[in-house]
Each structure stands twice: as structure tokens, then as C-alpha cells.
Design a protein around this motif. Structure first.
Motif, PDB file in Angstrom:
ATOM      1  N   HIS A 144      41.280 -19.527  22.681  1.00 48.20           N
ATOM      2  CA  HIS A 144      41.577 -19.275  24.125  1.00 48.20           C
ATOM      3  C   HIS A 144      40.840 -18.532  25.185  1.00 48.20           C
ATOM      4  O   HIS A 144      40.578 -18.868  26.530  1.00 48.20           O
ATOM      5  CB  HIS A 144      43.138 -18.939  24.242  1.00 48.20           C
ATOM      6  N   LEU A 145      40.286 -17.464  24.533  1.00 53.01           N
ATOM      7  CA  LEU A 145      39.659 -16.393  25.378  1.00 53.01           C
ATOM      8  C   LEU A 145      38.038 -16.937  25.473  1.00 53.01           C
ATOM      9  O   LEU A 145      37.177 -16.380  26.505  1.00 53.01           O
ATOM     10  CB  LEU A 145      39.653 -14.922  24.529  1.00 53.01           C
ATOM     11  N   SER A 146      37.690 -17.807  24.636  1.00 53.71           N
ATOM     12  CA  SER A 146      36.095 -18.153  24.583  1.00 53.71           C
ATOM     13  C   SER A 146      35.765 -18.670  25.905  1.00 53.71           C
ATOM     14  O   SER A 146      36.326 -19.350  26.538  1.00 53.71           O
ATOM     15  CB  SER A 146      35.971 -19.149  23.603  1.00 53.71           C
ATOM     16  N   GLY A 147      34.671 -18.001  26.428  1.00 53.82           N
ATOM     17  CA  GLY A 147      34.010 -18.269  28.005  1.00 53.82           C
ATOM     18  C   GLY A 147      34.787 -17.692  28.972  1.00 53.82           C
ATOM     19  O   GLY A 147      34.425 -17.726  30.058  1.00 53.82           O
ATOM     20  N   SER A 148      35.709 -16.734  28.625  1.00 53.89           N
ATOM     21  CA  SER A 148      36.428 -16.158  29.605  1.00 53.89           C
ATOM     22  C   SER A 148      35.788 -14.925  30.043  1.00 53.89           C
ATOM     23  O   SER A 148      36.261 -14.257  31.168  1.00 53.89           O
ATOM     24  CB  SER A 148      37.945 -15.923  29.329  1.00 53.89           C
ATOM     25  N   GLY A 149      34.968 -14.455  29.246  1.00 54.10           N
ATOM     26  CA  GLY A 149      34.181 -13.050  29.670  1.00 54.10           C
ATOM     27  C   GLY A 149      35.281 -11.735  28.801  1.00 54.10           C
ATOM     28  O   GLY A 149      34.907 -10.668  29.091  1.00 54.10           O
ATOM     29  N   TRP A 150      36.057 -12.364  28.295  1.00 53.78           N
ATOM     30  CA  TRP A 150      37.223 -11.276  27.682  1.00 53.78           C
ATOM     31  C   TRP A 150      37.352 -11.582  26.371  1.00 53.78           C
ATOM     32  O   TRP A 150      36.917 -12.677  25.730  1.00 53.78           O
ATOM     33  CB  TRP A 150      38.789 -11.345  28.478  1.00 53.78           C
ATOM     34  N   ALA A 151      37.518 -10.668  25.542  1.00 53.05           N
ATOM     35  CA  ALA A 151      37.829 -10.713  23.846  1.00 53.05           C
ATOM     36  C   ALA A 151      39.036  -9.840  23.644  1.00 53.05           C
ATOM     37  O   ALA A 151      39.387  -8.987  24.343  1.00 53.05           O
ATOM     38  CB  ALA A 151      36.436 -10.319  23.420  1.00 53.05           C
ATOM     39  N   PHE A 152      39.490  -9.903  22.344  1.00 56.00           N
ATOM     40  CA  PHE A 152      40.405  -9.449  21.918  1.00 56.00           C
ATOM     41  C   PHE A 152      39.972  -8.257  20.651  1.00 56.00           C
ATOM     42  O   PHE A 152      38.880  -8.585  20.078  1.00 56.00           O
ATOM     43  CB  PHE A 152      41.342 -10.393  21.075  1.00 56.00           C
ATOM     44  N   GLY A 153      40.289  -7.085  20.950  1.00 53.95           N
ATOM     45  CA  GLY A 153      39.670  -6.228  20.172  1.00 53.95           C
ATOM     46  C   GLY A 153      39.916  -5.878  18.815  1.00 53.95           C
ATOM     47  O   GLY A 153      39.230  -5.222  17.768  1.00 53.95           O
ATOM     48  N   VAL A 154      41.054  -6.908  17.982  1.00 48.29           N
ATOM     49  CA  VAL A 154      41.368  -6.876  16.798  1.00 48.29           C
ATOM     50  C   VAL A 154      40.632  -8.103  16.173  1.00 48.29           C
ATOM     51  O   VAL A 154      41.029  -9.112  16.717  1.00 48.29           O
ATOM     52  CB  VAL A 154      42.632  -6.638  16.449  1.00 48.29           C
ATOM     53  N   ASP A 155      40.050  -8.051  15.140  1.00 45.32           N
ATOM     54  CA  ASP A 155      39.818  -9.233  14.132  1.00 45.32           C
ATOM     55  C   ASP A 155      39.781  -9.100  12.785  1.00 45.32           C
ATOM     56  O   ASP A 155      39.324  -8.056  12.217  1.00 45.32           O
ATOM     57  CB  ASP A 155      38.356  -9.912  14.926  1.00 45.32           C
ATOM     58  N   HIS A 156      39.965 -10.123  11.989  1.00 44.99           N
ATOM     59  CA  HIS A 156      40.053 -10.015  10.651  1.00 44.99           C
ATOM     60  C   HIS A 156      39.927 -11.584  10.005  1.00 44.99           C
ATOM     61  O   HIS A 156      40.246 -12.399  10.606  1.00 44.99           O
ATOM     62  CB  HIS A 156      41.163  -9.366  10.167  1.00 44.99           C
ATOM     63  N   GLY A 157      39.886 -11.395   8.653  1.00 41.80           N
ATOM     64  CA  GLY A 157      39.548 -12.737   7.732  1.00 41.80           C
ATOM     65  C   GLY A 157      40.658 -13.734   7.759  1.00 41.80           C
ATOM     66  O   GLY A 157      40.730 -14.654   7.513  1.00 41.80           O
ATOM     67  N   GLY A 158      42.011 -13.241   8.085  1.00 40.47           N
ATOM     68  CA  GLY A 158      43.202 -14.023   8.163  1.00 40.47           C
ATOM     69  C   GLY A 158      43.495 -14.715   9.507  1.00 40.47           C
ATOM     70  O   GLY A 158      44.537 -15.146   9.605  1.00 40.47           O
ATOM     71  N   ARG A 159      42.480 -14.742  10.151  1.00 40.55           N
ATOM     72  CA  ARG A 159      42.356 -15.014  11.807  1.00 40.55           C
ATOM     73  C   ARG A 159      43.287 -16.551  12.024  1.00 40.55           C
ATOM     74  O   ARG A 159      43.997 -16.661  12.828  1.00 40.55           O
ATOM     75  CB  ARG A 159      41.419 -14.826  12.452  1.00 40.55           C
ATOM     76  N   GLU A 160      43.049 -17.425  11.117  1.00 41.13           N
ATOM     77  CA  GLU A 160      43.689 -18.772  11.159  1.00 41.13           C
ATOM     78  C   GLU A 160      45.091 -18.934  10.850  1.00 41.13           C
ATOM     79  O   GLU A 160      45.856 -19.842  11.032  1.00 41.13           O
ATOM     80  CB  GLU A 160      42.795 -19.777  10.653  1.00 41.13           C
ATOM     81  N   VAL A 161      45.530 -17.880  10.072  1.00 43.72           N
ATOM     82  CA  VAL A 161      47.028 -17.773   9.574  1.00 43.72           C
ATOM     83  C   VAL A 161      47.744 -16.666  10.402  1.00 43.72           C
ATOM     84  O   VAL A 161      48.993 -17.020  10.595  1.00 43.72           O
ATOM     85  CB  VAL A 161      47.112 -17.751   8.092  1.00 43.72           C
ATOM     86  N   ALA A 162      47.222 -15.762  10.416  1.00 47.13           N
ATOM     87  CA  ALA A 162      48.109 -14.561  11.032  1.00 47.13           C
ATOM     88  C   ALA A 162      48.435 -14.319  12.499  1.00 47.13           C
ATOM     89  O   ALA A 162      47.476 -15.205  13.317  1.00 47.13           O
ATOM     90  CB  ALA A 162      47.209 -13.296  10.757  1.00 47.13           C
TER      91      ALA A 162
END
Ligand SMILES: Cc1cc2nc3c(=O)[nH]c(=O)nc-3n(C[C@H](O)[C@H](O)[C@H](O)COP(=O)(O)OP(=O)(O)OC[C@H]3O[C@@H](n4cnc5c(N)ncnc54)[C@H](O)[C@@H]3O)c2cc1C
Length: 458
Positions: free
Chosen positions: A123-141
Motif C-alpha cells: 500500500h505504501l509502495s511509491g508513496s515516499g513513506w515506509a513502515f518502520g517495522v519489518d519481519h519474515g512473517g509479513r504476509e501472515v502477521a
């Protein structure tokens, strides 16, 4: 508290619609066991509300029927917190998956608790913004589950954990009151911070239905490197050098040869470096301008050129991350692991690892221990394979050793059922008494996720 009487299913169907109350074991099965297969039990019902008002009505019905409720997001948790132990109603937040527009004035957005991290990133891709938390369970969590567990991940050393990203929350309490602090006002010291209390409360104090999230500027130039080193002390020396010489440092991850070999076999990958190493460090730098020179400068003199591979384009960066992120899946494929997620003060990390394998073997001679984690935060995922799911002698050995070294028994996955009886290793009696008092005040009938987080009282 009791298990669900038949009347409750009808009542809940009246609230959320019959299609969203599941009782057929074939349909409820996916909500009843966690990803590792170690925790779970039969649910009496699964209910899937579509908004905060429906969550409030579901809770009111369950409190009146004295039937316990287990809130569940993506069911990617690893401590048995989001699955029933037997007879509870599973309250799935999956339908609350809205993603609002970016509020560019504030650098924030509003999301439903059931939206996944991966959906937010797209959703944020291309907006110039990002979310500060990322991890390997991203597609489920889900973002609600991540707030409920105060999730961490790979970028905590740069942006902090989930707590630091939560600028507001909508949540339903056991009283059915809806608390709503969603304006995004950046400073708000009007008394106690109830949303802050719910972050990390693992579904025991309230149901998170929506979040106001803080965003960070997207950093378009990213480089990733995988370095081989001889031991953990060398990995820590590298971390020290990176911290001082690379302000663009975004992630520093650790794994060992034994875990890497499982990943290579499971995913049929080539060995990442020309020769094997006992320890691997995955490093990522992100900035507005290409951080390659900065990273190369930081590595120079510490890691020789032959012992590191660097990737700058998305596909090769993803390929390097796969060696780290496929660990969870590769270990699960070997059996049902005991997963201990601990945090050590960085100065104690090497002494802890010096003792770890012998201490686990003493407790469980059949055990195989595989360690990986977020080196930058001193956060190790200790995976013990071999002991039966119900045999927790090795768990206790790992958690006690962690406490002896001044660490925390839960770095980022929470306490759930897996660690409830060892909470005292990380929290004193006074603190546990306060936690229990808060639980009684917010949930006097003990309906919200009983048996999770707090130690058993009898
Ligand atoms: C491959 C993989 C990698 C992972 N890597 C990381 C990592 O690096 N860092 C990390 O922190 N975690 C990691 N995890 C664990 C997991 O993804 C996180 O714990 C995540 O926060 C759980 O989110 P969920 O939506 O799946 O929650 P669930 O598993 O459904 O629930 C987790 C807990 O939160 C409660 N809960 C869920 N939703 C709500 C809600 N809306 N309101 C109130 N309570 C709620 C549940 O009752 C339960 O106690 C990883 C998992 C996998 C599978």
C-alpha cells in the motif's frame, strides 16, 4: 468460565452474520493450531466480526455467557498466545483489513487491526513513506497482532519496535467500551496512556480493532551484504564497527552454519560464499543516496573481500535475505521446535552462547540447538529440536541461562502460554502483582485470553 453453549452461536450469528460464525471442525482447524504445531486446542467457535461495534457485541455476549475469548490476527505468533487451549471462542480480526490513505501532513495512516504487514508495505509502495517495522512473517502477521505482541524484527536498531510506531489505537475492552485515540495528535499527555498499555498485552486486556501508525521516510537506496566470520565475538566486533562507521545501518542479522545448511537443503539454494564459515552476518544499509561506499568502508579492515558478498539490486538483495528468513520454515520442517526468543545485553551475548549448547544438552540429551537472530538488538532465536512438544526441560534451561546473563526471556514474540510460568525470571513479584491487578481491573470475569502471559495462580 465455561465453553460455548449452543445459544451463543445463534446470538453471535445475529451480531456478525451466520457466514462469519464457524463451528465445522474442517473450517475451524486453521485457527486452532499455531504455525509450529506445538500449541493449540479445539475452539468451540470461530467468530469473524467486521468492525469495532461487532467486536463489542461479540464480547458482551461472551462475557454474559462466561465463555473465554482468544483474539487472533494472522496466527503467526510463536508462543501459543493466539490459539485456544480448549473450548474458547476464537475472535478473528482478519476481516478488519482496511488501509487508509497516507496523511502526508502527519506522516501517519489509519489501518484496520487485521491488515497484514505485507499489505501495508504494498500500500505504501511509491508513496515516499515506509513502515518502520519489518519481519519474515509479513504476509501472515497482522498489524493488530504485531501491536498486541510489540513485534520487533530486522529494523528495530533503526526505528524501534512496534510500540514506537503506534500513534493511536481503537480497542474494545471486556466491558464492551470502545476506546478510541485516533486523531494522530503527536503529543498527548492527558493522563495514562491506555493504547500504550495494550501494546504488548497479547490480547489479555482488550481487542485492538484499528491503529494509527507512524510512518518513516522511504529510503530508496539499499545495499545488503552477507559476511562470513569465524565466531560470534568476530560478529560482535563487526557490529561495533558498523554502528560507528555506517549511520545508514538498517539491519544486522546473525545465523550459524548449522541453520544455513538446513535452509540450503530446504530451499535448494547454493552456498552463499566460496567457503563455509561457522557464523554469518547479514547487513543492510539504507539511505537517500547509495550507501555502498559507506558500507564498504565500514567492512574494510574487518572482513576480507573474499568473505563477503554484496547485493544492490532488489532480486539479489532478496536472495541474500532468503538465507536468513527461511530459517523458521527450514527448522519447522525438521520437527516441532521449542522456540525461545531471548534478548541478551550485547556484552553478554558471547558468554551466553559459550554455555548454551552444553546447558541444553544437560537438560535434554537428545536436543539439537539452532540459533539465529537479530544481532543488532542482542536478540537470539534459540530453536531446540528433539524434545517432545510437552517436555520443557530445555526451555527452562535456556530461559534460566538467559536470566543469569541479565537478559529478557522474551525479546519480541511475547510470553503466550509458552513462557507464562517463567515470567518471574524477567519480572519481579511486585511487577507481576501489578500486571495481575491491571488484568483484574480491565477484565474482571477473566474472559480475555485466559492462561496467556500471566503465570498460572494455582
Ligand atoms: C517466518 C516468521 C518470522 C517472524 N519474525 C518475527 C520477527 O522478526 N519479529 C517479531 O516480533 N515476530 C516475528 N514473528 C512472529 C509473529 O509474526 C509476530 O508475533 C506477530 O506480531 C504476530 O501477529 P499475528 O497477527 O499473526 O498475531 P497472532 O499470532 O494471531 O496473535 C499473537 C498474539 O496477539 C494477540 N492478538 C492478535 N491480534 C490481536 C488484536 N487485534 N487485539 C488484541 N490481541 C491480538 C493474540 O491473542 C496473541 O496473544 C515471525 C513469525 C514468522 C512465522
Amino acid at each position: 468460565v465455561d465453553s460455548a453453549p449452543p445459544r451463543l452461536a445463534q446470538e453471535l450469528a445475529g451480531v456478525v452474520g451466520a457466514a462469519h460464525v464457524l463451528a465445522d471442525p474442517e473450517l475451524t482447524a486453521g485457527y486452532e493450531t499455531d504455525l509450529t504445531g506445538r500449541f493449540g486446542g479445539p475452539a468451540s467457535l470461530v467468530v469473524r466480526p467486521g468492525g469495532a461495534a461487532e467486536v463489542a457485541a461479540v464480547l458482551a455476549a461472551c462475557v454474559a455467557a462466561r465463555v473465554p475469548v482468544v483474539p487472533q490476527g494472522g496466527n503467526s505468533g510463536l508462543v501459543g498466545g493466539g490459539v485456544p487451549t480448549g473450548g474458547e471462542v476464537v475472535l478473528s480480526l482478519a476481516r478488519l483489513d482496511s488501509l487508509g490513505p497516507v496523511d502526508t501532513a502527519a506522516g501517519q495512516l489509519t489501518v484496520g487491526a487485521g491488515a497484514t504487514l505485507g499489505a501495508l508495505q504494498r500500500h505504501l509502495s511509491g508513496s515516499g513513506w515506509a513502515f518502520g517495522v519489518d519481519h519474515g512473517g509479513r504476509e501472515v502477521a497482522t498489524l493488530g497482532g504485531m501491536a498486541a505482541t510489540n513485534a520487533g524484527g530486522a529494523n528495530v536498531l533503526r526505528h524501534g519496535s512496534m510500540r514506537a510506531q503506534v500513534a493511536g489505537m481503537e480497542a474494545v475492552l471486556a466491558s464492551s467500551d470502545v476506546i478510541r485515540r485516533m486523531s494522530g495528535a503527536i503529543k498527548d499527555n492527558a493522563g495514562l496512556d491506555l493504547p500504550g498499555l495494550l501494546v504488548g498485552s497479547e490480547g489479555t486486556l482488550g481487542i485492538i480493532t484499528a491503529l494509527r501508525l507512524r510512518l518513516v521516510p522511504a529510503l530508496p537506496a539499499t545495499v545488503t551484504a552477507l559476511a562470513g566470520v569465524e565466531d560470534v565475538r568476530a560478529a560482535l566486533a563487526l557490529l561495533d564497527q558498523l554502528r560507528r562507521a555506517a549511520p545508514s545501518l538498517h539491519a544486522v542479522e546473525l545465523f550459524h552454519r548449522d541453520g544455513l545448511e538446513l535452509v540450503i537443503r530446504r530451499r535448494r539454494l547454493p552456498d552463499p560464499l566460496p567457503r563455509p564459515f561457522p557464523v554469518y552476518v547479514l547487513i543492510e544499509c539504507a539511505a537517500r543516496q547509495d550507501p555502498l561506499d559507506e558500507l564498504a568502508g565500514a567492512l574494510g579492515g574487518v572482513v576480507s573481500e573474499d568473505d563477503v558478498v554484496v547485493a544492490a539490486d532488489t532480486a539479489s538483495r532478496r536472495a541474500l535475505w532468503e538465507y536468513r528468513e527461511a530459517h523458521n520454515e527450514a527448522i519447522n520442517a525438521e520437527g516441532i521446535p521449542h522456540k525461545l526468543d531471548v534478548c541478551l545485553p550485547l556484552g553478554e551475548l558471547a558468554p551466553f552462547l559459550d554455555e548454551l549448547h552444553a546447558r541444553v544438552r544437560e537438560a535434554a540429551p537428545v536436543a539439537r540447538t539452532i540459533v539465529y537472530g537479530h544481532l543488532g538488538d542482542g536478540n537470539l532465536h534459540v530453536n531446540v529440536l528433539g524434545p517432545a512438544p510437552g517436555d520443557d526441560a530445555a526451555d527452562e534451561a535456556v530461559l534460566r541461562l538467559t536470566a543469569e546473563h541479565g537478559g529478557s526471556i522474551s525479546a519480541e514474540h511475547g510470553i503466550g502460554v509458552a513462557k507464562a510460568r517463567w515470567l518471574h525470571l524477567s519480572r519481579g513479584p511486585g511487577e507481576i502483582a501489578v500486571m495481575a491487578a491491571i488484568k483484574r481491573a480491565l477484565d474482571p470475569a477473566g474472559v480475555l485470553n485466559p492462561g496467556k502471559l500471566l503465570p498460572p495462580t494455582d
